[in-house]
Design an enzyme around this catalytic site. Structure first.
Site, PDB file in Angstrom:
ATOM      1  N   TRP A 225      38.609  56.678  11.669  1.00 47.72           N
ATOM      2  CA  TRP A 225      37.166  56.813  11.791  1.00 47.72           C
ATOM      3  C   TRP A 225      36.794  57.442  13.118  1.00 47.72           C
ATOM      4  O   TRP A 225      37.469  57.239  14.127  1.00 47.72           O
ATOM      5  CB  TRP A 225      36.481  55.453  11.660  1.00 47.72           C
ATOM      6  CG  TRP A 225      36.703  54.754  10.361  1.00 47.72           C
ATOM      7  CD1 TRP A 225      37.298  53.539  10.177  1.00 47.72           C
ATOM      8  CD2 TRP A 225      36.333  55.225   9.061  1.00 47.72           C
ATOM      9  NE1 TRP A 225      37.328  53.229   8.846  1.00 47.72           N
ATOM     10  CE2 TRP A 225      36.739  54.237   8.135  1.00 47.72           C
ATOM     11  CE3 TRP A 225      35.705  56.377   8.582  1.00 47.72           C
ATOM     12  CZ2 TRP A 225      36.540  54.362   6.769  1.00 47.72           C
ATOM     13  CZ3 TRP A 225      35.501  56.501   7.220  1.00 47.72           C
ATOM     14  CH2 TRP A 225      35.914  55.522   6.328  1.00 47.72           C
ATOM     15  N   LYS A 226      35.709  58.208  13.087  1.00 48.82           N
ATOM     16  CA  LYS A 226      35.134  58.789  14.303  1.00 48.82           C
ATOM     17  C   LYS A 226      33.947  57.909  14.679  1.00 48.82           C
ATOM     18  O   LYS A 226      32.907  57.935  14.031  1.00 48.82           O
ATOM     19  CB  LYS A 226      34.685  60.231  14.040  1.00 48.82           C
ATOM     20  CG  LYS A 226      34.251  60.989  15.264  1.00 48.82           C
ATOM     21  CD  LYS A 226      33.888  62.422  14.887  1.00 48.82           C
ATOM     22  CE  LYS A 226      33.718  63.310  16.108  1.00 48.82           C
ATOM     23  NZ  LYS A 226      32.724  62.804  17.050  1.00 48.82           N
ATOM     24  N   TRP A 227      34.089  57.116  15.736  1.00 46.73           N
ATOM     25  CA  TRP A 227      33.084  56.122  16.098  1.00 46.73           C
ATOM     26  C   TRP A 227      31.994  56.729  16.965  1.00 46.73           C
ATOM     27  O   TRP A 227      32.237  57.635  17.764  1.00 46.73           O
ATOM     28  CB  TRP A 227      33.744  54.936  16.804  1.00 46.73           C
ATOM     29  CG  TRP A 227      34.738  54.247  15.925  1.00 46.73           C
ATOM     30  CD1 TRP A 227      36.095  54.372  15.968  1.00 46.73           C
ATOM     31  CD2 TRP A 227      34.462  53.386  14.826  1.00 46.73           C
ATOM     32  NE1 TRP A 227      36.687  53.633  14.975  1.00 46.73           N
ATOM     33  CE2 TRP A 227      35.707  53.008  14.262  1.00 46.73           C
ATOM     34  CE3 TRP A 227      33.284  52.884  14.264  1.00 46.73           C
ATOM     35  CZ2 TRP A 227      35.793  52.159  13.170  1.00 46.73           C
ATOM     36  CZ3 TRP A 227      33.371  52.031  13.175  1.00 46.73           C
ATOM     37  CH2 TRP A 227      34.616  51.675  12.634  1.00 46.73           C
TER      38      TRP A 227
END
Length: 551
Positions: A225-227
């Site tokens: 995931w790209k937070w």
């Protein structure tokens, strides 16, 4: 100073990267220390002069020219430094032309009271181009089309070093970099800073483009995931027998003093690449919440308790004194998992991987993080990161190794309300735009954008602004924006937040112009209610630009 000014002038009008690199390399080779070191510092953003402010420059030019004439000229030119450089009264022979070193050292040590006279003397002594470069230098507005990476590459080109060699040695070095130049030219050893917890230059990602996705197969790539926080590097070490932790931003700024809760909670020796977030109990909050902790010189106990800082780890760059950046990603990931497990800190956890078997499964995860396993943290996801399993940790933005794939932006139709001249190559165009949506029978501003359009579209918008100006406020023009007449623009943006700075009460994050809607009357633009309905679904704020995984 005039030699440095000539370099900046040529760089600003040279379109090719290789040509810029040659100009920079030739300048560094022909220019002695410490001038070339201060030039490098200026181009990499390492110089600041706290007593030289734009307001002071306005006062100085106001004493020497007619204020109305200056206002008209500034409106036409659109750039403060360029306007003052052109209008400053010429005084041939007033003073000797200073070197760049003289300029930098004088500005660094001058007090507030001495600054006006010092700036005026330098402006008297320099020619038109020199004045422009001097003013750009002291205001920190060196937009010359040459990145810090390119300037460092030019230093490497002085000898047999690679640009990454310079990047790896760079953190902790200070102007005028005489040791760095000596090393690059083969005349000295690699410079060392002696920092027990040094910053490592970050590895960045390319945006996923059409044609990239079909090759994203699990045997070659992993996904995570790209937070939606800010990219940080936590570096722990022991200094003088005591544990220490430094927390660096992606540009190498130590932001640890703003996060005492992390400094006290984390004790380790190594370097972790991760995302700074706010975590309440088991839930990662969105960026709007994190912003309450950012850019603060002092942090209260109440703030720490209400907005507990947290690091979600992506990568392990060093463990103890062992540098892991030369290992493949999958090996670093395995080391990271074991490292985080041993620490067992509530302030640090792993960024989970996203399982996939086909590109179609990746696309589904990007569209619906909740269903793909992000759980209650799904609102803090802004997309996916895709990393080659065999990728080493390389400074900069290497091609083909890491990709970022953000979620689809939100889009609305808004009406152009105000326009301001741009800077540098855009100083002749109105290229910074404020746009609004309808609230009742009134248009209220919701954002600003200065990119997303082509050169041809820029000329079209500029022509519209000039032909439809109804009011002027210095360099800003108000354009007609009624229900019947005006320019509708389709705006794409990453997120939305409540804002006390805007009359509308909302503001966008990363807005850009996606399309010009010449076919649509302003009365059919979106309404404020459409935006406020999104507030509970968009985890972002425009108040500060944030970097995330791979940014």
């Amino acid at each position: 100073m005039n030699r440095f000014a000539a370099l900046l002038d040529r760089l600003a009008y040279e379109p090719g990267r290789n040509a810029k690199l040659r100009l920079l390399t030739d300048y560094f080779r022909a220019t002695p220390d410490p001038d070339r070191g201060y030039a490098l510092a200026a181009m990499t953003g390492a110089l600041t002069f706290r007593n030289a402010k734009p307001a002071l420059l306005r006062e100085l030019i106001a004493e020497r020219t007619d204020p109305e004439l200056f206002a008209l000229s500034y409106d036409y030119v659109g750039d403060l430094s360029e306007t003052i450089a052109l209008m400053w009264p010429v005084r041939p022979g007033a003073n000797h032309s200073p070197t760049l070193t003289e300029v930098v050292e004088a500005l660094t040590h001058a007090g507030k009271a001495a600054m006006p006279g010092l700036i005026a003397r330098h402006l008297d002594a320099l020619d038109e181009t020199g004045r422009w470069a001097f003013l750009k230098l002291i205001t920190g507005a060196l937009r010359i089309g040459a990145s810090a990476r390119l300037a460092k590459s030019a230093v490497a080109a002085l000898g047999s070093l690679a640009p990454d060699d310079i990047e790896l040695a760079w953190p902790g070095l200070t102007p005028p970099y005489e040791g760095l130049f000596a090393w690059a030219e083969g005349k000295g050893e690699r410079p060392e800073t002696g920092n027990p917890a040094p910053f490592r230059p970050v590895m960045l990602a390319h945006a996923l483009e059409e044609g990239d996705l079909p090759v994203m197969l699990p045997e070659d790539f992993v996904a995570e995931w790209k937070w939606d926080g800010i990219r940080v590097q936590a570096v722990g070490a022991t200094a003088h027998g005591l544990p220490m932790l430094r927390l660096y931003s992606r540009t190498g700024e130590d932001i640890a003093p703003a996060f005492p809760d992390l400094v006290e909670a984390l004790r380790f020796e190594g370097a972790i690449d991760g995302e700074l977030l706010v975590r309440r109990e088991t839930r990662i909050e969105n960026f709007n919440t994190l912003q309450q902790r950012l850019n603060r010189k002092t942090v209260t106990t109440k703030m720490v308790a209400e907005y507990p800082a947290h690091i979600r780890a992506y990568d392990l760059l060093a463990e103890g004194e062992e540098d892991l950046r030369g290992l493949p990603f999958v090996e670093r990931r395995a080391r990271l998992e074991a490292f985080v497990a041993r620490l067992a800190s509530p302030r640090l956890d792993l960024s989970p991987m996203v399982a996939f078997a086909t590109p179609q499964e990746l696309a589904a995860a990007r569209s619906d993080p909740l269903a793909a396993g992000a759980g209650e943290d799904a609102d803090a996801v802004e997309g996916l990161m895709l990393k080659r399993r065999d990728s080493l940790y390389v400074p900069g933005r290497p091609k083909g190794l890491w990709f970022k794939w953000k979620r689809e932006p939100y889009r609305i139709d808004a009406v152009l309300m105000y326009a301001q001249r741009g800077h540098g190559k855009r100083s002749s165009f109105y290229s910074d735009y404020t746009f609004g949506v309808w609230s009742g029978n009134e248009l209220v501003p919701v954002g600003k954008a200065y990119f997303g359009f082509t050169d041809e579209e820029l000329r079209d918008i500029d022509r519209f602004v000039r032909n439809n100006t109804v009011n002027r406020f210095g360099p800003v023009r108000e354009v007609t924006h009624t229900a019947e007449t005006g320019l509708v623009v389709e705006v794409a943006f990453e997120g939305l937040a409540r804002s006390t700075r805007h009359k509308s009460g909302v503001a966008m994050r990363f807005p850009r112009l996606a399309r010009l809607r010449w076919d649509k009357p302003p009365s059919e633009a979106d309404r404020l209610e459409n935006l406020t309905a999104l507030l509970d679904r968009t985890p972002a704020t425009p108040e500060i630009e944030a970097g995330s995984a791979g940014d």
